[in-house]
Design an enzyme around this catalytic site. Structure first.
Site, mmCIF file in Angstrom:
data_model
loop_
_atom_site.group_PDB
_atom_site.id
_atom_site.type_symbol
_atom_site.label_atom_id
_atom_site.label_comp_id
_atom_site.label_asym_id
_atom_site.label_seq_id
_atom_site.Cartn_x
_atom_site.Cartn_y
_atom_site.Cartn_z
ATOM 1 N N THR A 12 0.826 -1.218 0.000
ATOM 2 C CA THR A 12 0.000 0.000 0.000
ATOM 3 C C THR A 12 0.857 1.264 0.000
ATOM 4 O O THR A 12 0.328 2.370 0.002
ATOM 5 C CB THR A 12 -0.900 0.035 1.259
ATOM 6 O OG1 THR A 12 -0.052 -0.176 2.399
ATOM 7 C CG2 THR A 12 -1.959 -1.037 1.229
ATOM 8 N N VAL A 15 6.395 2.914 -2.882
ATOM 9 C CA VAL A 15 7.265 2.026 -3.672
ATOM 10 C C VAL A 15 6.526 0.730 -4.019
ATOM 11 O O VAL A 15 6.580 0.246 -5.153
ATOM 12 C CB VAL A 15 8.586 1.737 -2.912
ATOM 13 C CG1 VAL A 15 9.418 0.706 -3.658
ATOM 14 C CG2 VAL A 15 9.379 3.027 -2.725
ATOM 15 N N SER A 41 -4.049 -2.204 7.061
ATOM 16 C CA SER A 41 -4.594 -2.294 5.697
ATOM 17 C C SER A 41 -5.229 -3.647 5.401
ATOM 18 O O SER A 41 -5.764 -3.844 4.305
ATOM 19 C CB SER A 41 -3.480 -2.078 4.673
ATOM 20 O OG SER A 41 -2.763 -0.931 4.981
ATOM 21 N N CYS A 129 17.840 5.344 -3.023
ATOM 22 C CA CYS A 129 17.438 5.926 -4.315
ATOM 23 C C CYS A 129 18.467 6.913 -4.880
ATOM 24 O O CYS A 129 18.803 6.856 -6.066
ATOM 25 C CB CYS A 129 16.071 6.583 -4.180
ATOM 26 S SG CYS A 129 15.906 7.581 -2.700
ATOM 27 N N GLN A 156 16.309 16.623 -3.360
ATOM 28 C CA GLN A 156 15.481 15.417 -3.354
ATOM 29 C C GLN A 156 13.989 15.683 -3.175
ATOM 30 O O GLN A 156 13.578 16.588 -2.449
ATOM 31 C CB GLN A 156 15.985 14.472 -2.256
ATOM 32 C CG GLN A 156 17.405 14.003 -2.535
ATOM 33 C CD GLN A 156 17.923 12.947 -1.571
ATOM 34 O OE1 GLN A 156 19.099 12.952 -1.257
ATOM 35 N NE2 GLN A 156 17.085 12.035 -1.116
ATOM 36 N N SER A 159 8.638 12.486 -2.249
ATOM 37 C CA SER A 159 8.170 11.095 -2.342
ATOM 38 C C SER A 159 9.192 10.141 -1.739
ATOM 39 O O SER A 159 8.856 9.001 -1.442
ATOM 40 C CB SER A 159 7.847 10.716 -3.777
ATOM 41 O OG SER A 159 8.885 11.129 -4.623
ATOM 42 N N ARG A 241 16.355 18.225 0.960
ATOM 43 C CA ARG A 241 14.968 17.964 0.529
ATOM 44 C C ARG A 241 14.363 19.250 -0.017
ATOM 45 O O ARG A 241 14.482 20.317 0.596
ATOM 46 C CB ARG A 241 14.166 17.496 1.752
ATOM 47 C CG ARG A 241 12.765 17.043 1.425
ATOM 48 C CD ARG A 241 12.682 15.656 0.877
ATOM 49 N NE ARG A 241 12.985 14.630 1.860
ATOM 50 C CZ ARG A 241 13.219 13.358 1.552
ATOM 51 N NH1 ARG A 241 13.189 12.968 0.286
ATOM 52 N NH2 ARG A 241 13.489 12.473 2.488
ATOM 53 N N HIS A 248 14.472 12.792 -7.975
ATOM 54 C CA HIS A 248 15.591 13.418 -7.265
ATOM 55 C C HIS A 248 16.549 14.032 -8.295
ATOM 56 O O HIS A 248 16.755 13.464 -9.372
ATOM 57 C CB HIS A 248 16.388 12.370 -6.487
ATOM 58 C CG HIS A 248 15.697 11.843 -5.268
ATOM 59 N ND1 HIS A 248 14.572 12.410 -4.728
ATOM 60 C CD2 HIS A 248 16.016 10.793 -4.459
ATOM 61 C CE1 HIS A 248 14.219 11.718 -3.649
ATOM 62 N NE2 HIS A 248 15.069 10.739 -3.474
HETATM 63 P P1 A2P Z 1 0.192 0.194 5.738
HETATM 64 O O1 A2P Z 1 -0.417 0.974 4.611
HETATM 65 O O2 A2P Z 1 -0.685 -0.931 6.175
HETATM 66 O O3 A2P Z 1 0.653 1.068 6.873
HETATM 67 P P2 A2P Z 1 5.205 4.489 2.490
HETATM 68 O O4 A2P Z 1 6.685 4.314 2.297
HETATM 69 O O5 A2P Z 1 4.516 5.065 1.311
HETATM 70 O O6 A2P Z 1 4.922 5.232 3.766
HETATM 71 O O7 A2P Z 1 4.606 2.992 2.705
HETATM 72 C C1 A2P Z 1 4.997 2.122 3.722
HETATM 73 C C2 A2P Z 1 4.459 0.723 3.454
HETATM 74 O O8 A2P Z 1 4.950 -0.159 4.483
HETATM 75 C C3 A2P Z 1 2.950 0.620 3.504
HETATM 76 O O9 A2P Z 1 2.527 -0.374 2.602
HETATM 77 C C4 A2P Z 1 2.711 0.178 4.941
HETATM 78 O O10 A2P Z 1 1.487 -0.530 5.133
HETATM 79 C C5 A2P Z 1 3.852 -0.782 5.127
HETATM 80 N N1 A2P Z 1 4.133 -0.989 6.558
HETATM 81 C C6 A2P Z 1 4.490 -0.054 7.470
HETATM 82 N N2 A2P Z 1 4.666 -0.621 8.694
HETATM 83 C C7 A2P Z 1 4.423 -1.940 8.547
HETATM 84 C C8 A2P Z 1 4.435 -3.070 9.435
HETATM 85 N N3 A2P Z 1 4.758 -2.958 10.720
HETATM 86 N N4 A2P Z 1 4.126 -4.294 8.927
HETATM 87 C C9 A2P Z 1 3.827 -4.434 7.617
HETATM 88 N N5 A2P Z 1 3.779 -3.407 6.732
HETATM 89 C C10 A2P Z 1 4.084 -2.180 7.176
#
Ligand code: A2P
Length: 342
Positions: A12, A15, A41, A129, A156, A159, A241, A248
């Site tokens: 979600t 990346v 999620s 990155c 940078q 995102s 940033r 970047h």
């Molecule tokens: P979730 O959406 O359920 O929080 P970004 O880099 O865009 O912030 O995304 C971070 C990603 O890592 C998301 O998919 C997030 O899921 C996932 N994530 C963050 N913490 C955990 C965790 N403890 N266990 C599994 N997935 C995680």
């Protein structure tokens, strides 16, 4: 080509979503696909290539029957789950910094050290990155003229701090225009005590401060590049940033042992894999994030002589850090594995 069962941990996130898009875009030989994230999620639905998938909360048992697992949910999540994925027989392509500097784990930019992929023992690390984008541009120059020293300053995009970074920039711009106070909760470091607005600003801090008052991001650019090139290259870095959504930018000054004219350098880079030279100053053509976002190549422009040293070149390098800086590099590693291991 044999179909691969794939898991994306962090499906979600910024990346993870790009990895899912690119698996489809590049016609990766997908077998089963498993979308993993945090319990927050779990149960949400996501459509990939016209098919609906239910997001699962990651657990130690999430990797049964998986061939390739992309990890992009943060370092602590990788540290916790990578061993379980490897035990289940998957190859982990890890997008976090958890394993990058571990001596027996390959750290790979396929255009530079693709052969290291085959040395893996279950985990392959995808570099930072900014490091990846710089390494692609430096590799042909090093091969031809032997790099003596690199001075890099980065500009940078938000995102790099995930969806939260992008949302915060957008909200701050809206608030500014509406004459409301800007709220800052994410940058420079989400878990830190102090936050600054990024809209209309430049923050010379990416990640936490470490040895010598360099930030972790700056040390990553130095140490990871040395590991990828398998040489103790002399590099110094300043990472900043800016209010850019995606892509970047890097101003790179390279000093070489052997002479290399700007014309030779341009030709060299034109021939190199993964690079597009965009350098017509008479027509004001140079790479900029608004044109490079969502694109695969590392773009190089403003190629010119550094008159202050015997053999020196200045470059302006721009790359979409979610693509080549993360998702594309990870998928290139997976493609290499699939082609070489059947
Ligand atoms: P979730 O959406 O359920 O929080 P970004 O880099 O865009 O912030 O995304 C971070 C990603 O890592 C998301 O998919 C997030 O899921 C996932 N994530 C963050 N913490 C955990 C965790 N403890 N266990 C599994 N997935 C995680």
């Amino acid at each position: 080509m044999k179909k691969q069962n794939v898991a994306v941990l962090g499906a979600t996130g910024a990346v993870g979503e790009e990895i899912l898009n690119m698996l489809v875009e590049r016609a990766f030989p997908l077998g089963e696909l498993r979308l993993l994230a945090s319990p927050r999620s779990a149960g949400q639905k996501k459509v990939v290539d016209g098919k609906e998938y239910v997001i699962e909360a990651v657990s130690e048992d999430s990797f049964e029957n998986i061939d390739i697992a992309f990890f992009c949910a943060g370092g602590s999540v990788s540290e916790k789950y990578a061993k379980h994925a490897v035990k289940a027989g998957a190859v982990v392509i890890d997008n976090t910094s958890a394993f990058r500097l571990k001596p027996d784990i390959p750290l790979v930019v396929p255009e530079v050290n693709g052969e290291d992929i085959l040395k893996h023992q279950g985990i392959i690390a995808n570099p930072n990155c900014s490091t990846t984008i710089m390494a692609v541009a430096l590799a042909p120059i090093h091969k031809k003229a032997q790099i003596k020293r690199v001075v890099v300053s980065t500009y940078q995009a938000v995102s790099g701090a995930g969806f939260a970074g992008m949302q915060e920039l957008e909200q701050q711009v809206r608030d500014y225009v509406a004459d409301k106070p800007m709220e800052a909760n994410v940058l420079p470091v989400a878990s830190g005590e102090k936050h600054y607005p990024i809209a209309f600003n430049a923050i010379p801090q990416i990640d936490v401060f470490e040895e010598g008052d360099y930030t972790k991001e700056e040390w990553k650019m130095i140490k990871e590049t040395q590991k990828i090139f398998n040489e103790p290259l002399r590099i110094t870095a300043t990472t900043v940033r800016l209010p850019i959504m995606r892509s970047h930018c890097e101003s790179i000054n390279v000093e070489t042992e052997l002479p290399l004219s700007p014309e030779e350098c341009k030709e060299l880079l034109r021939q190199a894999p993964g690079i597009e030279v965009l350098d017509e100053v008479a027509e004001q053509q140079y790479p900029m994030p608004i044109f490079t976002s969502g694109k695969d190549p590392v773009y190089v422009g403003r190629i010119r002589k550094d008159f202050s040293v015997k053999n020196g070149i200045n470059l302006w390098v721009v790359g979409d850090q979610i693509r080549k800086g993360a998702a594309l590099n990870a998928i290139q590693i997976a493609e290499f594995l699939t082609q070489n291991l059947g």
